[in-house]
Design an enzyme around this catalytic site. Structure first.
Site, PDB file in Angstrom:
ATOM      1  N   GLU A 176       0.826  -1.221   0.000  1.00  0.00           N
ATOM      2  CA  GLU A 176       0.000   0.000   0.000  1.00  0.00           C
ATOM      3  C   GLU A 176       0.853   1.261   0.000  1.00  0.00           C
ATOM      4  OE1 GLU A 176      -2.758   0.389   3.294  1.00  0.00           O
ATOM      5  OE2 GLU A 176      -3.535   2.278   2.535  1.00  0.00           O
ATOM      6  N   LYS A 221      -2.496  -2.074  -3.087  1.00  0.00           N
ATOM      7  CA  LYS A 221      -3.553  -1.220  -2.516  1.00  0.00           C
ATOM      8  C   LYS A 221      -3.183   0.235  -2.752  1.00  0.00           C
ATOM      9  CE  LYS A 221      -6.009  -0.201   1.788  1.00  0.00           C
ATOM     10  NZ  LYS A 221      -6.739  -0.799   2.906  1.00  0.00           N
TER      11      LYS A 221
END
Ligand code: 13P
Length: 340
Positions: A176, A221
């Site tokens: 992420e 992500k």
């Protein structure tokens, strides 16, 4: 298929997405402040039990839940471990393993995410507790002279070292790198977000390659490509087009799935934008949600910390999960959302 790619594909199974319920103790306190509730181990347990006990959402729309260290060790009020509760609905347990974004020495107002020291042992412990995937969030801030190449590189490097350690432990890493929309001053344009997101993702995939990470066993992500919260507004179509263009330019097709963070968007924006991306033709990866606030905000407000509100809060959560499930298949519509 290897076990890692199996898990990654399960996380982005059609019509499903991830619930990010891994708020750290500090972050969940801020969320509880909005409903005037004290954050204690019991109130945090009650809140997560409200979410994880929404069987319709958990069994039909949620593939996995990202947990915080305290939560993966916690049990519901009847003694059932949360990991067991998730398993009963066929939802995978994930764990946030970074220890937060800390000021980066020599780089004013930029951060680098920490948590690599001792990570191998912690991952093995989390695997024994039932975690099959993990999350690490790097934060890239936009502002005057920001981001620097140095901060993008440091965060990408840490993400890659984390991802390699996860795979060694048989855990799928959620990678992420968040380009902040709601940082300060937050007045940047969508063009700036697109450029910074492209630079960031290119660097992340370069570092993943250098670290020997198997790209068919990760989930990316990212942020959507959107203007800063105080920047000039744009249409849903523009967000969808720029986001998909950015991802196609930087994310190899072998990556099984991309699951967006919501990053301060309203619940409806997060659903509308995701849905519109699916109307731009066939995509090489699964494209779904891994939302925190955009899945939980309505449920948190409806719950307000009161046991008598649990059912109403669950209905609110089920509705958001269903709307995002539709969005992940390009089938969300404002009328459906508001009809509920
Ligand atoms: P938001 O969807 O609230 O941005 O949170 C997702 C997340 O896990 C951030 O790390």
């Amino acid at each position: 298929m290897s076990r890692l790619s199996d898990i990654a594909n399960q996380l982005v199974a059609p019509g499903k997405g991830i619930l990010a319920a891994d708020e750290s103790t500090g972050t969940i306190k801020k969320r509880f402040d909005t409903i005037g509730l004290a954050s204690t181990e019991t109130s945090r347990r009650d809140y997560r039990e409200m979410l994880f006990g929404a069987d319709e959402a958990m069994s039909q729309y949620i593939s996995g839940v990202i947990l915080f260290d305290e939560t993966i060790r916690q049990s519901a009020s009847d003694g059932t471990p949360f990991v067991e509760m998730l398993r009963a609905n066929n939802a995978l347990a994930g764990i946030k393993v970074d220890t937060g974004a800390k000021p980066m020495s020599g780089f004013a107002d930029e951060t680098v995410t920490e948590g690599l020291d001792g990570l191998r042992d912690r991952l093995n412990e989390y695997a024994a507790l039932g975690a099959t995937f993990a999350k690490w969030r790097g934060v890239i801030a936009i502002g005057e002279n920001k981001p620097t190449r140095g901060s993008i590189h440091a965060n990408a490097h840490a993400l890659a070292r984390y991802a390699a350690l996860c795979q060694e432990a048989g855990i799928v890493p959620i990678v992420e790198p968040e380009v902040l929309a709601d940082g300060k001053p937050g007045d940047h344009t969508i063009e700036v977000c697109e450029r910074v997101t492209t630079d960031t993702l290119a660097e992340v995939f370069e570092e993943l390659r250098l670290a020997g990470v198997e790209l068919d066993g990760i989930i990316l992500k990212p942020n959507m490509v959107i203007p800063g919260v105080n920047g000039p507004k744009v249409s849903v179509e523009e967000v969808a087009e720029r986001t998909v263009r950015t991802l196609k330019a930087t994310v190899p097709a072998i990556v099984p799935g991309i699951a967006f963070l919501s990053g301060g968007q309203t619940c409806e924006q997060a659903s509308a934008n995701l849905s519109a991306m699916h109307n731009l033709g066939k995509l090489p990866w699964g494209l779904t949600f891994s939302y925190g606030r955009a899945l939980q905000a309505d449920a948190l407000a409806a719950w307000a910390g009161k046991p008598e509100n649990v059912e109403a809060a669950r209905r609110a959560f089920i509705h958001r999960a269903k709307m995002n499930s539709l969005a992940s298949q390009g089938q969300w519509a404002a009328e459906l959302d508001r009809a509920a």
